[in-house]
Scaffold this motif. Structure first.
Motif, PDB file in Angstrom:
ATOM      1  N   ARG A  72       1.759  -1.091   0.063  1.00  0.00           N
ATOM      2  CA  ARG A  72      -0.055   0.250   0.478  1.00  0.00           C
ATOM      3  C   ARG A  72       0.772   1.118  -0.297  1.00  0.00           C
ATOM      4  O   ARG A  72       1.767   1.269   0.887  1.00  0.00           O
ATOM      5  N   LYS A  73       1.033   1.867  -1.232  1.00  0.00           N
ATOM      6  CA  LYS A  73       1.588   3.177  -1.476  1.00  0.00           C
ATOM      7  C   LYS A  73       3.083   3.344  -1.562  1.00  0.00           C
ATOM      8  O   LYS A  73       3.147   3.801  -1.166  1.00  0.00           O
ATOM      9  N   ARG A  74       3.060   2.061  -2.198  1.00  0.00           N
ATOM     10  CA  ARG A  74       4.689   2.073  -2.302  1.00  0.00           C
ATOM     11  C   ARG A  74       4.634   1.987  -3.718  1.00  0.00           C
ATOM     12  O   ARG A  74       3.634   1.308  -4.719  1.00  0.00           O
ATOM     13  N   PRO A  75       6.034   2.295  -4.800  1.00  0.00           N
ATOM     14  CA  PRO A  75       5.966   2.505  -6.208  1.00  0.00           C
ATOM     15  C   PRO A  75       6.533   1.259  -7.157  1.00  0.00           C
ATOM     16  O   PRO A  75       6.664   1.354  -7.204  1.00  0.00           O
ATOM     17  N   ASP A 100      10.032  -4.655  -3.300  1.00  0.00           N
ATOM     18  CA  ASP A 100       9.823  -3.758  -2.473  1.00  0.00           C
ATOM     19  C   ASP A 100      10.581  -3.946  -0.720  1.00  0.00           C
ATOM     20  O   ASP A 100       9.439  -4.545   0.011  1.00  0.00           O
ATOM     21  N   ARG A 130       7.241  -4.472   6.301  1.00  0.00           N
ATOM     22  CA  ARG A 130       5.484  -4.594   6.999  1.00  0.00           C
ATOM     23  C   ARG A 130       5.302  -5.708   6.719  1.00  0.00           C
ATOM     24  O   ARG A 130       4.442  -6.177   8.326  1.00  0.00           O
TER      25      ARG A 130
END
Length: 156
Positions: free
Chosen positions: A75-78, A120, A126
Protein backbone atom coordinates in the motif's frame (compact mmCIF):
# COMPACT_ATOMS: atom_id res chain seq x y z
CA UNK A 1 -16.04 -36.13 -27.60
CA UNK A 2 -19.82 -35.76 -27.60
CA UNK A 3 -21.43 -33.43 -30.10
CA UNK A 4 -22.90 -30.42 -28.23
CA UNK A 5 -25.81 -30.29 -30.70
CA UNK A 6 -27.08 -33.87 -31.01
CA UNK A 7 -25.09 -35.59 -28.18
CA UNK A 8 -23.77 -38.19 -30.62
CA UNK A 9 -20.53 -39.71 -29.32
CA UNK A 10 -18.64 -39.90 -32.60
CA UNK A 11 -16.90 -36.75 -33.77
CA UNK A 12 -14.07 -36.22 -36.19
CA UNK A 13 -11.12 -33.85 -35.71
CA UNK A 14 -10.74 -31.63 -38.76
CA UNK A 15 -7.95 -29.31 -37.63
CA UNK A 16 -5.57 -29.09 -34.64
CA UNK A 17 -3.59 -25.98 -33.71
CA UNK A 18 -1.38 -25.05 -30.78
CA UNK A 19 -2.11 -21.60 -29.28
CA UNK A 20 0.41 -18.78 -29.68
CA UNK A 21 1.37 -19.10 -26.01
CA UNK A 22 1.81 -22.84 -26.43
CA UNK A 23 -0.34 -23.62 -23.40
CA UNK A 24 -3.43 -24.97 -25.15
CA UNK A 25 -4.55 -26.87 -28.22
CA UNK A 26 -7.52 -25.81 -30.33
CA UNK A 27 -9.35 -28.55 -32.20
CA UNK A 28 -11.96 -28.02 -34.88
CA UNK A 29 -14.41 -30.96 -34.89
CA UNK A 30 -17.29 -32.26 -36.99
CA UNK A 31 -20.09 -34.50 -35.81
CA UNK A 32 -20.47 -37.57 -38.03
CA UNK A 33 -24.19 -37.74 -37.20
CA UNK A 34 -25.54 -34.18 -37.64
CA UNK A 35 -22.55 -32.79 -39.61
CA UNK A 36 -22.33 -29.66 -37.42
CA UNK A 37 -18.93 -28.22 -36.52
CA UNK A 38 -17.61 -27.01 -33.19
CA UNK A 39 -14.37 -26.08 -31.48
CA UNK A 40 -12.79 -27.60 -28.37
CA UNK A 41 -9.77 -26.51 -26.35
CA UNK A 42 -7.31 -28.67 -24.46
CA UNK A 43 -5.44 -27.09 -21.54
CA UNK A 44 -3.20 -28.39 -18.82
CA UNK A 45 -4.94 -28.39 -15.48
CA UNK A 46 -2.65 -28.33 -12.50
CA UNK A 47 -4.35 -28.30 -9.13
CA UNK A 48 -3.14 -26.03 -6.39
CA UNK A 49 -2.28 -27.78 -3.14
CA UNK A 50 -4.62 -27.56 -0.16
CA UNK A 51 -3.41 -25.09 2.48
CA UNK A 52 -2.94 -26.42 6.02
CA UNK A 53 -3.33 -23.59 8.52
CA UNK A 54 -1.52 -23.29 11.86
CA UNK A 55 -4.56 -24.64 13.71
CA UNK A 56 -4.59 -27.76 11.50
CA UNK A 57 -7.64 -26.82 9.45
CA UNK A 58 -7.47 -27.14 5.68
CA UNK A 59 -8.64 -24.70 3.04
CA UNK A 60 -8.45 -24.26 -0.70
CA UNK A 61 -5.77 -21.94 -2.08
CA UNK A 62 -7.31 -18.51 -2.64
CA UNK A 63 -5.52 -16.15 -5.00
CA UNK A 64 -7.75 -13.30 -3.81
CA UNK A 65 -6.38 -13.64 -0.26
CA UNK A 66 -2.82 -13.79 -1.57
CA UNK A 67 -3.36 -10.67 -3.68
CA UNK A 68 -4.98 -8.82 -0.75
CA UNK A 69 -2.03 -9.64 1.55
CA UNK A 70 0.49 -8.43 -1.01
CA UNK A 71 -1.51 -5.29 -1.77
CA UNK A 72 -1.77 -4.46 1.94
CA UNK A 73 1.99 -4.71 2.34
CA UNK A 74 2.52 -2.72 -0.88
CA UNK A 75 0.00 0.00 0.00
CA UNK A 76 1.26 3.42 -1.11
CA UNK A 77 4.49 1.88 -2.44
CA UNK A 78 5.77 2.46 -6.00
CA UNK A 79 5.17 -1.07 -7.31
CA UNK A 80 3.29 -1.60 -10.58
CA UNK A 81 0.29 -3.86 -11.02
CA UNK A 82 2.32 -5.88 -13.51
CA UNK A 83 5.05 -6.48 -10.91
CA UNK A 84 2.39 -7.56 -8.39
CA UNK A 85 0.88 -9.97 -10.93
CA UNK A 86 4.32 -11.40 -11.65
CA UNK A 87 4.96 -11.96 -7.94
CA UNK A 88 1.63 -13.76 -7.56
CA UNK A 89 2.43 -15.86 -10.62
CA UNK A 90 5.84 -16.82 -9.13
CA UNK A 91 4.21 -17.88 -5.85
CA UNK A 92 1.55 -19.94 -7.63
CA UNK A 93 4.16 -21.57 -9.86
CA UNK A 94 6.25 -22.57 -6.84
CA UNK A 95 3.20 -24.09 -5.16
CA UNK A 96 2.12 -25.99 -8.27
CA UNK A 97 5.59 -27.23 -9.09
CA UNK A 98 6.12 -28.48 -5.53
CA UNK A 99 3.98 -31.48 -6.45
CA UNK A 100 2.58 -31.50 -2.92
CA UNK A 101 -1.11 -32.09 -2.32
CA UNK A 102 -0.97 -30.12 0.93
CA UNK A 103 1.23 -27.19 1.94
CA UNK A 104 1.56 -25.50 5.32
CA UNK A 105 0.50 -21.87 5.37
CA UNK A 106 4.01 -21.02 6.58
CA UNK A 107 5.39 -22.05 3.18
CA UNK A 108 3.15 -19.47 1.51
CA UNK A 109 4.25 -16.85 4.04
CA UNK A 110 7.90 -17.51 3.22
CA UNK A 111 7.19 -17.33 -0.53
CA UNK A 112 5.37 -14.01 -0.03
CA UNK A 113 8.29 -12.63 1.98
CA UNK A 114 10.76 -13.67 -0.72
CA UNK A 115 8.71 -11.90 -3.42
CA UNK A 116 8.20 -8.78 -1.30
CA UNK A 117 11.91 -8.60 -0.54
CA UNK A 118 12.53 -8.61 -4.29
CA UNK A 119 9.78 -6.05 -5.03
CA UNK A 120 10.04 -3.51 -2.23
CA UNK A 121 12.05 -3.56 1.00
CA UNK A 122 9.53 -1.44 2.95
CA UNK A 123 6.67 -3.75 1.99
CA UNK A 124 8.84 -6.69 3.03
CA UNK A 125 9.40 -5.17 6.49
CA UNK A 126 5.67 -4.41 6.83
CA UNK A 127 4.71 -7.98 5.98
CA UNK A 128 7.49 -9.54 8.07
CA UNK A 129 6.48 -7.53 11.15
CA UNK A 130 2.99 -9.03 11.06
CA UNK A 131 3.94 -12.48 9.74
CA UNK A 132 6.74 -13.00 12.27
CA UNK A 133 4.81 -11.21 15.06
CA UNK A 134 7.58 -8.80 16.02
CA UNK A 135 7.40 -8.17 19.77
CA UNK A 136 9.82 -5.26 20.13
CA UNK A 137 11.92 -2.70 18.28
CA UNK A 138 14.97 -4.98 18.28
CA UNK A 139 13.19 -7.44 15.98
CA UNK A 140 12.41 -4.59 13.57
CA UNK A 141 16.04 -3.53 13.67
CA UNK A 142 17.18 -7.08 12.92
CA UNK A 143 14.88 -7.27 9.89
CA UNK A 144 16.03 -3.87 8.64
CA UNK A 145 19.69 -4.84 9.07
CA UNK A 146 19.04 -8.07 7.13
CA UNK A 147 17.58 -6.09 4.23
CA UNK A 148 20.31 -3.46 4.49
CA UNK A 149 23.07 -6.13 4.34
CA UNK A 150 21.67 -7.43 1.03
CA UNK A 151 21.90 -3.94 -0.53
CA UNK A 152 25.51 -3.35 0.39
CA UNK A 153 28.22 -4.93 -1.75
CA UNK A 154 30.61 -7.19 0.18
CA UNK A 155 33.75 -5.40 1.39
CA UNK A 156 37.08 -6.75 0.28
Amino acid sequence: MKCPFCQHEDTQVLDTRVSEEGDSIRRRRRCVSCDKRFTTFERIELAMPVIVKKNGSRTEFDQTKLRASLMLALRKRPVSAAALDTAIHHIEDKLRSSGEREVNSGVIGELVMRELKRLDKIAYIRFASVYKSFEDVAEFQDAIEEVDQERKPPTQ
